[in-house]
Design an enzyme around this catalytic site. Structure first.
Site, short mmCIF file in Angstrom:
data_model
loop_
_atom_site.label_atom_id
_atom_site.label_comp_id
_atom_site.label_asym_id
_atom_site.label_seq_id
_atom_site.Cartn_x
_atom_site.Cartn_y
_atom_site.Cartn_z
N LYS A 6 47.11 17.37 27.90
CA LYS A 6 47.82 18.48 28.57
C LYS A 6 47.66 19.74 27.73
O LYS A 6 47.47 19.69 26.51
CB LYS A 6 49.30 18.17 28.81
N ASP A 133 56.96 15.10 26.11
CA ASP A 133 55.76 15.37 26.91
C ASP A 133 55.32 14.16 27.75
O ASP A 133 54.40 14.28 28.56
CB ASP A 133 54.58 15.73 25.99
O1 C5P Z 1 59.98 14.78 22.07
P1 C5P Z 1 59.01 14.64 20.95
O2 C5P Z 1 59.31 13.41 20.12
O3 C5P Z 1 57.58 14.67 21.37
O4 C5P Z 1 59.23 15.89 20.00
C1 C5P Z 1 58.68 15.95 18.71
C2 C5P Z 1 59.41 17.00 17.92
O5 C5P Z 1 59.09 18.30 18.41
C3 C5P Z 1 60.92 16.91 17.97
O6 C5P Z 1 61.41 16.02 17.01
C4 C5P Z 1 61.31 18.35 17.68
O7 C5P Z 1 61.22 18.63 16.29
C5 C5P Z 1 60.22 19.16 18.36
N1 C5P Z 1 60.59 19.57 19.73
C6 C5P Z 1 61.55 20.56 19.89
N2 C5P Z 1 61.90 20.96 21.15
C7 C5P Z 1 61.32 20.41 22.23
C8 C5P Z 1 60.33 19.42 22.10
C9 C5P Z 1 59.99 19.01 20.82
O8 C5P Z 1 62.09 21.08 18.89
N3 C5P Z 1 61.68 20.84 23.45
#
Ligand code: C5P
Length: 295
Positions: A6, A133
């Site tokens: 993506k 994601d």
């Molecule tokens: O959701 P995911 O585990 O992929 O996110 C990885 C990291 O990216 C989170 O721990 C956070 O630090 C950051 N993140 C964020 N805000 C979001 C998505 C991700 O701060 N909306």
């Protein structure tokens, strides 16, 4: 299974929330640059191996595909196992949701393999627990993402868009890039993010030139601060005729919007010659989400 990379055509990052995530207003688009995940029955273990010649990746619970399969098994209350073989083509830790996409593929594969009959909505719920994601990688196409990116609304588009993807040497950690943005913003009052209406209009009309003018990524500033050479790469792409150039998600992969396939091949060759990127790939979008391609 094949499952897409993506990009975020727009990534507006709002304030840091109490749960450690940031409020987002984003437009995701899936590319026909895909990973392949083969899933075979296994009595009770959930295991993963990377196909020969692939990159070094975690193959235990730190791997998002393994985590997704474990979570689905727990939620469904079954004891079945699975052996995954993963062929990587999406850049690793490159800001293109490669790991999240493998997790999406794992959910669709295990749902079929274990005969679970989960609905797309059930899988999206598990996907959101695995990562922000992952729901989009199930969904594919082009979609608005709200909240932390997991609340999706499909976006109407016309035709196809052509992208050149330039992978970088090394990787960037997504939490570190978000953290750098917070540092850069200090005590700034950050308004709620919003997707520009021009971008949605450009997608509806299929006009790549207008779309290029509306692209935006709040994570580009911190990513470039952490890897200043990315600015040179983006500038080179524009000089070589890209309609638009941006860091993909949290980077360091950069993506360039071009008018057509011929333009993409020209830009690909020119960017490769700069020595500023590791590889270049040409991709079309929008592409479907994670899907089964064999029995
Ligand atoms: O959701 P995911 O585990 O992929 O996110 C990885 C990291 O990216 C989170 O721990 C956070 O630090 C950051 N993140 C964020 N805000 C979001 C998505 C991700 O701060 N909306």
């Amino acid at each position: 299974m094949v499952t897409p990379a993506k990009i975020n055509l727009f990534l507006g990052v709002g304030p840091l929330r109490a749960d450690g995530y940031h409020e987002l207003a984003t437009v995701f688009q899936a590319l026909d640059l895909t990973d392949e995940l083969v899933a075979r029955h296994e009595p009770s273990r959930i295991r993963l191996q990377v196909a020969a010649g692939g990159p070094k990746l975690p193959t235990g619970p730190a791997n998002l595909a393994v985590r997704a399969a474990r979570l689905l098994r727990e939620r469904a209350g079954v004891t079945s196992g699975v052996a995954f073989e993963l062929t990587k083509r999406i850049p690793v830790a490159g800001g293109m949701a490669g790991g999240s996409s493998d997790a999406a593929a794992a959910l669709v594969a295990c749902n079929a393999l274990w005969g679970l009959k989960c609905t797309p909505g059930d899988l999206a719920d598990v996907a959101a627990e695995v990562g922000s994601d992952v729901p989009f990688c199930l969904h594919g196409g082009t979609a608005l993402g709200a909240s932390r990116g997991e609340v999706l609304t499909p976006v109407l588009t016309s035709g196809t868009f052509t992208w050149v993807v330039a992978t970088s040497f090394g990787s960037l950690s997504t939490p570190a890039v978000y953290g750098r943005l917070d540092e850069m913003r200090h005590d700034e009052v950050v308004p709620p993010p919003a997707v520009p209406t021009e971008l949605l209009a450009a997608l509806r009309s299929g006009d790549a030139g207008t779309l290029a003018g509306a692209l935006g990524n709040d994570l580009q500033r911190p990513a470039v601060a952490m890897r200043p050479e990315l600015d040179l790469l983006l500038e080179s792409g524009r000089d070589f005729g890209a309609l638009g150039a941006m860091v993909s998600g949290s980077g360091p992969t950069c993506v360039f919007l071009v008018a057509d396939h011929e333009g993409a091949l020209d830009l690909s060759v020119s960017l490769s010659g700069t020595g500023l990127c590791r590889t270049t790939l040409v991709a079309s979008a929008p592409a479907p989400g994670a899907r089964v391609v064999t029995g």
